[in-house]
Write a protein that holds these residues in place. Structure first.
Motif: not given
Length: 227
Positions: A52-72
């Motif tokens: 139920g937590d809400e999170l905000l994703l930045k669209r079209d990231p310039a880079e995906v890095r280790r440790g990033d929490v992502i939506g996919f």
């Protein structure tokens, strides 16, 4: 040209109203274009995220890095909607775990993962050793004991996801860009009542001035006395 009472106030009212609307519209449009709000469902990301937590994703990231929490999104993984996971390895990395190890190893070195639930990085003990192909990432949940992640799809590019499947990267609430857009929207919201107030003041000034002008003679009228 005679100066109309309240004209300056009226001009400022119009300027501020237009500015307030423009700032709000611009901030909202940029936020919609650049960020995607998502409600998380499940417990695969405990303790970082709860059901139920809400999170905000930045669209079209310039880079995906280790440790990033992502939506996919992943058709290959047969997922509906946006799923959430954590990137633990990117292209060129070698990520491995053998049952009984205290940590995962990244490029031959122990991987520090303070975000993992219960400090159990390999639960339920699925062994793997993956060299991440180009343009792909290896994704795990923080709750390793209850997360259907890259470990369960070894036949699909070693369980890796294409970077193109990444719908967005989680941004913290203190993100500079997000704070800036919020500030712009706040300024726009504060400007609007000021503009409305000036508009009302301009109208009041005009009415008072009209009431204060004395009635003069009617030009062109002829007064005739009856005998």
């Amino acid at each position: 040209m005679q100066h109309r009472p309240g004209r300056t106030l009226g001009i400022w009212a119009i300027v501020l109203l237009i500015l307030g609307v423009a700032l709000n519209v611009a901030a909202i449009m940029l936020m919609v274009k650049m960020f995607k709000p998502v409600y998380y469902a499940g417990d695969a990301m405990l303790p970082t995220l709860r059901d139920g937590d809400e999170l905000l994703l930045k669209r079209d990231p310039a880079e995906v890095r280790r440790g990033d929490v992502i939506g996919f999104t992943s058709v290959a993984w047969q997922r509906d909607g946006v799923s959430i996971g954590r990137v633990v390895a990117v292209e060129g990395d070698h990520i491995a775990y053998a049952k009984g190890d205290k940590t995962l190893t990244l490029n031959g070195q122990p991987l520090d993962e303070p975000y993992v639930l219960g400090g159990a990085p390999g639960d339920p003990g699925l062994s793997f050793a993956v060299s991440v192909p180009r343009g792909r990432v290896f994704v795990l949940g923080d709750n390793r004991g209850n997360s259907a992640d890259s470990r369960y799809y070894p036949e699909l590019q070693y369980g890796t996801l294409a970077v193109s499947d990444v719908a967005g990267v989680r941004v913290p609430e203190e993100n500079v860009l997000l704070l800036t857009l919020g500030a712009v929207s706040t300024v726009g919201t504060l400007v609007l009542p000021v503009g409305i107030g000036l508009g009302i003041s301009a109208r009041v000034v005009r009415r008072r001035n009209a009431a204060a002008v004395p009635a003069g003679p009617v030009w062109g009228a002829v007064h005739v006395e009856e005998s």
